[in-house]
Design an enzyme around this catalytic site. Structure first.
Site, PDB file in Angstrom:
ATOM      1  N   HIS A  11      -4.608  10.992 -25.912  1.00 18.37           N
ATOM      2  CA  HIS A  11      -4.870   9.837 -26.849  1.00 18.37           C
ATOM      3  C   HIS A  11      -3.605   9.172 -27.171  1.00 18.37           C
ATOM      4  O   HIS A  11      -2.681   9.521 -27.605  1.00 18.37           O
ATOM      5  CB  HIS A  11      -5.118  10.946 -28.282  1.00 18.37           C
ATOM      6  CG  HIS A  11      -5.759  10.033 -29.272  1.00 18.37           C
ATOM      7  ND1 HIS A  11      -4.750   9.988 -30.536  1.00 18.37           N
ATOM      8  CD2 HIS A  11      -6.714   9.289 -29.350  1.00 18.37           C
ATOM      9  CE1 HIS A  11      -5.528   9.117 -31.357  1.00 18.37           C
ATOM     10  NE2 HIS A  11      -6.682   8.693 -30.596  1.00 18.37           N
ATOM     11  N   HIS A  53      -3.679  -0.038 -31.350  1.00 19.68           N
ATOM     12  CA  HIS A  53      -4.623   0.490 -32.123  1.00 19.68           C
ATOM     13  C   HIS A  53      -5.178  -0.338 -33.287  1.00 19.68           C
ATOM     14  O   HIS A  53      -6.375  -0.507 -33.696  1.00 19.68           O
ATOM     15  CB  HIS A  53      -4.435   2.216 -32.614  1.00 19.68           C
ATOM     16  CG  HIS A  53      -5.608   2.723 -33.499  1.00 19.68           C
ATOM     17  ND1 HIS A  53      -5.321   2.433 -34.967  1.00 19.68           N
ATOM     18  CD2 HIS A  53      -6.662   3.303 -33.161  1.00 19.68           C
ATOM     19  CE1 HIS A  53      -6.467   3.198 -35.306  1.00 19.68           C
ATOM     20  NE2 HIS A  53      -7.100   3.752 -34.369  1.00 19.68           N
TER      21      HIS A  53
END
Length: 276
Positions: A11, A53
């Site tokens: 991730h 992100h």
């Protein structure tokens, strides 16, 4: 429950050990044996896909501002790794991680093109799960830019004869449907973080699209994984960082586990799946 080993996806790279979305984080994940890499992509003001992100650069760089309003050169001028130094100094990160990266890899902005190039040059197969972030001022241009990049690498088709290492993910059902129209054979994942009837998932995204629930949602709804798989959909679970969460994924029949701690998650899986 599944007896097969789920794929372990790093991730934002090995983001427990290195600054997220930096080349260092992805090189570390590759070295630690991750099966796949997850990245979030946003579009810059001058049309480049970058691995970031948040909507803003504030949390993960030494700058301020909205990613979509800044040009690539401006973003490349920021330091993307210093914020992680405190955690490393406090010993939160493993000291056993292989030293495969440089300081510049820990501080420079990473573009999607650079990450794709690294994966293309590897001597073993590694997949990439690309999450397009929405809402954004650029709407569907994000998916169109992603398709353009996939075509450059010859990764826009996914067939047995021509498999693509890339799958697209999003919390936006519209974005997933858009990508299905743009690249009909590409693997897709619809990410969900709130409970909804499985029948509603069928209304949101086309058949064959995998479903990616939050591991806490899955833990609170033990039969959710079974219901999703019964519709012929794969189960991709995020973000899984503890042995207890790995067990939830195995019991639910997950085919993909997305983790900030890919090395530790692989180790836990190997221990849990040892034949009796």
């Amino acid at each position: 429950m599944t007896s097969e080993r789920p794929q372990v996806v790093a991730h934002r790279g090995a983001s427990d050990r290195e600054p997220e979305h930096t080349l260092a984080a992805y090189l570390q994940a590759i070295e630690l044996g991750a099966d796949a890499l997850e990245c979030d992509v946003r579009l810059t003001a001058d049309g480049h896909l970058v691995c970031v992100h948040d909507r803003t650069v504030n949390r993960t760089s030494n700058g301020t501002g909205i990613v979509s309003t800044l040009e690539l050169a401006q973003l490349e001028g920021l330091d993307w790794g210093s914020w992680k130094k405190l955690s490393r100094a406090q010993g939160d990160l493993s000291t056993e991680a292989p030293d495969v990266v440089s300081m510049s890899d820990r501080s420079h902005l990473l573009t999607a093109r650079k990450l794709f190039s690294v994966v293309a040059d590897l001597n073993r197969p590694v997949q990439i799960a690309v999450e397009t972030k929405h809402p954004t001022r650029y709407g569907g241009l994000v998916e169109r830019k992603l398709l353009q990049l996939l075509k450059e690498f010859g990764w826009d088709q996914h067939t047995p004869e021509r498999p693509s290492p890339v799958r697209m993910m999003s919390f936006s059902a519209l974005a997933v449907r858009r990508m299905r129209a743009l690249a009909p054979t590409l693997s897709l994942v619809y990410l969900v973080e709130r409970r909804m009837p499985v029948a509603m998932l069928d209304q949101q995204v086309p058949a064959g699209v995998a479903i990616g629930p939050d591991v806490e949602l899955l833990a609170q709804n033990p039969r959710l994984g079974e219901r999703i798989r019964a519709r012929g959909r794969d189960l991709h679970v995020w973000t899984v960082d503890t042995p207890e969460q790995v067990r939830v994924c195995l019991d639910a029949g997950a085919s993909v586990i997305i983790s900030n701690r890919p090395a530790e998650t692989r180790k836990t899986l190997n221990e849990m799946l040892v034949p009796a």
